[in-house]
Scaffold this active site. Structure first.
Site, PDB file in Angstrom:
ATOM      1  CG  HIS A 324       9.860   3.417   5.365  1.00 27.91           C
ATOM      2  ND1 HIS A 324       8.518   3.266   5.616  1.00 27.91           N
ATOM      3  CD2 HIS A 324      10.029   3.036   4.062  1.00 27.91           C
ATOM      4  CE1 HIS A 324       7.911   2.838   4.519  1.00 27.91           C
ATOM      5  NE2 HIS A 324       8.791   2.683   3.567  1.00 27.91           N
ATOM      6  CG  ASP A 336       5.688   0.718   1.663  1.00 27.29           C
ATOM      7  OD1 ASP A 336       6.819   1.017   2.055  1.00 27.29           O
ATOM      8  OD2 ASP A 336       4.941   1.527   1.072  1.00 27.29           O
ATOM      9  CD  GLU A 370       9.588   6.054   1.866  1.00 31.44           C
ATOM     10  OE1 GLU A 370       9.884   6.143   0.675  1.00 31.44           O
ATOM     11  OE2 GLU A 370       8.461   5.642   2.257  1.00 31.44           O
ATOM     12  CD  GLU A 371       5.217   4.952   2.815  1.00 27.55           C
ATOM     13  OE1 GLU A 371       5.175   5.653   1.795  1.00 27.55           O
ATOM     14  OE2 GLU A 371       5.375   3.712   2.785  1.00 27.55           O
ATOM     15  CG  ASP A 398      10.903   1.164   1.217  1.00 24.08           C
ATOM     16  OD1 ASP A 398       9.865   0.527   1.468  1.00 24.08           O
ATOM     17  OD2 ASP A 398      10.916   2.388   1.016  1.00 24.08           O
ATOM     18  CG  HIS A 468       1.328   3.467  -0.639  1.00 28.25           C
ATOM     19  ND1 HIS A 468       1.691   4.637  -1.254  1.00 28.25           N
ATOM     20  CD2 HIS A 468       2.465   3.032  -0.028  1.00 28.25           C
ATOM     21  CE1 HIS A 468       2.960   4.889  -1.044  1.00 28.25           C
ATOM     22  NE2 HIS A 468       3.465   3.916  -0.305  1.00 28.25           N
TER      23      HIS A 468
END
Lengths: 511, 511
Positions: A324, A336, A370-371, A398, A468
């Site tokens: 992603h 990520d 995606e997030e 991922d 994140h």
């Protein structure tokens, strides 16, 4: 390990198969095309006619055939380790678009970078396919301040959670109540009314993988606001989703139930959460002031970015490899999922560079969102629904760009045996293990259509230290680890896309 | 992975065996004792009487017995991951003695820290055993300057190599010649006379482990000066021993042959080496100025630091676990080998904390001098020669504190099968693989006496990015990865030290 090295050296000394196909610009569609490109449309709905029925006996034969790919696998791994470009590309992506949350200008910059990269690599049918994505923005203000007890007054490291509403102007000041799980939060009742609830359940450090620990705790982030608001809380906080005790806050997605008032929801660092929990446990009255002006803007159209390396004799059979392209708006989204994106691109570049063109088509997809919504993965599955019966396998990276240990898959029976045999070719590089599991969030929507799910499985120890958070930067990515993953993905894709009889539709449906 | 986790949770729910032994100060010998402590002397030369002869059939039985240790292994891993103290201790060691090369004041500070730590943990027979070590010092000056071509004039990141002589006062200025291997250097002949030779052979990045790449290149560092001097060179340089292209120089040991003049030998960064090689390849005359005032002082007496966790019923049978307490004088020696030292200490602390006292004695040894002489390992084997027939196994962690993948050993036959069965207990934590290989440099001298060699094998991808360089600092160590290794070592030691009939002398001698 010497016998292993000796074997490898022999393999490396063998001439690499060169089909003479090295760069083929192919037909490039215009940007911002929503409909599938002609190549897909022309085959839509056609039955898969070339794959023979899978007899139980064939897998054993195929396993022998898999062993015949050892030379190509060794060549792919050597090329990736010696001359791979994954790190260079990740640096470019993180420089071009460090903040590329769905709907943002950063995402469009990343999408254009991906399109240009695919064109430079000579991929075919390079195109954008638009999907509708949410557009949440963090805003200019985010703070959690400990105001009572006065002797402990301090700003606490925090990040608003994606999808959260803002506080009212001037913020919210209220007393804190602490629980150690979502379930404990549900039992608060009157104790929550007018309060701020902190969900302080830690990731269980004793679980062998940090992904298992994350799964067990992340419900507090996703549903905490709903649980707290149902009992009258005015705001909620969650302990950052990491096994590490530090002052690095981690954001992520959260959601509201429709039948409950919406309250602001934010993450604080694990050290901050420990501090608050300690004060409350000691009987102190703790008062916090929370202020954030994040907001959800109207939905946007963002592209999935797609390119292909067309197969030779079974070009209408498709293997998807993806990552992603969107990332949280803190740090650089290096692990990520910038790393997964460049590994997917690199996998095709490695095969083209070595002149290894398989029988089936490999399609690379950079998913848009995606997030905070999964619109990219859902949109791809919907737009290509008619073509999915000819998608035999989807692979995603991922789980961070750390050193690969193997792959995960939900495949069963003969299909799993074949996949395990292919993965085992990577054992000399420490990536030969096939474990049970999904492939990745973006390719997940294809699962219901019978598409085999495969995920790259890197070592998990460090991932949630960075995930994140502002620390998910390029400096945390090791070039060799990234290259090992890209090579492993290229090797698996090549064999899976070339092998006969291979992953037949029959086999996929037997899952 | 769910079935695995379910199994683990069941294991964790089982009560931990508690022998009631939790802290036993025991007899503590005075510091600086050279002779073995009484406990060893009294048993010196005695035959091992308790171990039954190993019949070929017993290994199968023992494998079943190994499976019976699953509860203890799960408890050890959980304790290390949830409440381990390895990271706290590594921080203390790196703060107390970041520069602890043999012979230095830093080494003595580290040795006293190790002794105090063993005492605090309640180990028995805690003592120093002195060995004679070299004492090389870097001095105040070290520089390599590119002086011609003038347009490229620059300082190059460098580190003198351990054991090298100084340059004459004022340094050496001479033209450069570049070769890409030790063998190519041997063919220089007249081309080397009066010149500075750069050995620029890179670590082969395509090899599956970086240790294999290191082994193939490190001869240039060790023997480069001798090869160059034999043909009349005035100084020599070596490309830093890393797969990474950067400006971080890596030091290490070098040696001189007795029959050749001694010339200064230093390492330059990989980027500096590439720059010089590019200029020379382009036909440029390249002149360097080298200056370093390192020197070798008279030998010193430094202690191996030793403590024990005495066994219950087979206390005269010994398992050694060790690491080398010395480290290069740049960075903090965090991975090499501070991490290995604290993992060895932590392994015993974990067992004591859980009340797991095995039948055999586990002896922890912090070796005095691995980096530039191996005096610690040689000294231990010599001082304990009479006792080595009752040493059944030696374990070392000296390959970095990265995530463990398993262990290496040179054991064969039944012994290897037993070891493999024990290691396999660690498969849920990703550390279940037993590969062929040695155990570690420090325990190597015990090999000739039939002591089974076992080494912790962490993932190798990042190790040579840091090894022997200013970047080998505590920031590069991940707490979870360090704890996984400490737990894995504790688990292996516990089962190996407790199991019946276990690693008998007969089995060891069958190697």
């Amino acid at each position: 390990m010497l016998p292993l090295f000796a074997t490898l050296l022999l393999l490396l000394a063998a001439p690499v198969r060169d089909t003479g196909v090295n760069a083929e610009p192919g037909a490039v569609a215009a940007a911002a095309v929503v409909a599938p490109a002609p190549a897909q449309v022309s085959n839509a709905g056609a039955a898969l006619t070339t794959a023979p029925a899978a007899a139980p006996a064939h897998v054993t034969d195929v396993t022998d055939v898999v062993a015949g790919y050892a030379d190509e696998v060794a060549a792919i791994m050597a090329e990736s380790l010696a001359r791979g470009r994954a790190m260079e590309r990740l640096t470019a992506l993180c420089s071009t678009a460090p903040r590329r949350l769905a709907g943002s200008p950063g995402y469009l910059a990343a999408a254009e970078w991906a399109r240009q990269t695919m064109l430079a690599d000579g991929l075919e049918n390079v195109r954008w396919e638009l999907v509708e994505v949410p557009h949440w923005v963090r805003g200019s203000t985010g703070r959690v301040r400990l105001v009572e007890p006065a002797a402990h007054a301090a700003e606490l490291p925090m990040l608003a959670l994606g999808g959260s509403i803002a506080t009212p102007p001037g913020g919210i000041t209220a007393e804190l109540v602490v629980v150690d799980s979502l379930d404990a939060g549900k039992l608060l009742g009157e104790a929550a009314r007018g309060r701020i609830v902190l969900f302080n359940g830690p990731l269980d450090p004793t679980l062998p993988t940090t992904f298992a620990a994350y799964s067990g705790a992340v419900g507090q982030r996703g549903a905490g606001a709903t649980v707290a608001a149902r009992q009258g809380a005015v705001a909620s906080l969650v302990r950052s989703m990491t096994t590490r005790l530090d002052d690095n806050p981690h954001t992520g997605a959260m959601h509201y139930a429709d039948d409950v008032p919406r309250i602001p929801h934010a993450a604080i660092s694990t050290l901050a959460a420990e501090k608050l929990a300690t004060l409350v446990a000691a009987g102190q009255r703790v008062v916090l002031h929370i202020e954030q002006n994040c907001e959800t803007l109207p939905n946007e159209q963002n592209p999935n970015v797609i390119g292909e390396y067309r197969g030779t004799t079974r070009a209408d059979e498709v293997l998807v490899v993806g990552g992603h392209l969107d990332a949280w708006d803190v740090g650089q989204g290096a692990h990520d999922d910038g790393g997964g994106c460049v590994q997917a691109l690199e996998a095709l570049r490695l095969l083209k560079t070595l002149g290894l063109r398989p029988k089936r088509t490999i399609r690379v997809v950079m998913f848009a969102n995606e997030e905070n919504g999964l619109a990219g993965g859902r949109g791809y599955a919907k737009a290509h629904e008619g073509e999915l019966p000819r998608h035999v396998l989807a692979l995603e990276s991922d789980s961070g760009s750390f050193v690969p240990r193997g792959f995960s898959s939900d495949a069963t029976g003969d299909t799993r045996e074949l996949l395990a045999a292919i993965v085992e070719l990577l054992e000399p590089w420490g990536a030969g293990t096939l474990v049970q599991g999904g492939g990745g969030a973006d390719i997940g929507p294809m699962r219901a259509h019978g598409v085999i799910q495969v995920g790259l499985k890197p070592d998990s120890a460090r991932y949630f230290d960075l995930h994140h958070s502002p620390r998910d930067t390029i400096e945390q990515v090791n070039p060799r680890e990234l290259a090992l993953g890209a090579g492993a993905m290229a090797a698996l894709l090549y064999v899976a896309a070339d092998i006969e009889p291979g992953f037949t539709r029959e086999a996929a449906e037997s899952r």
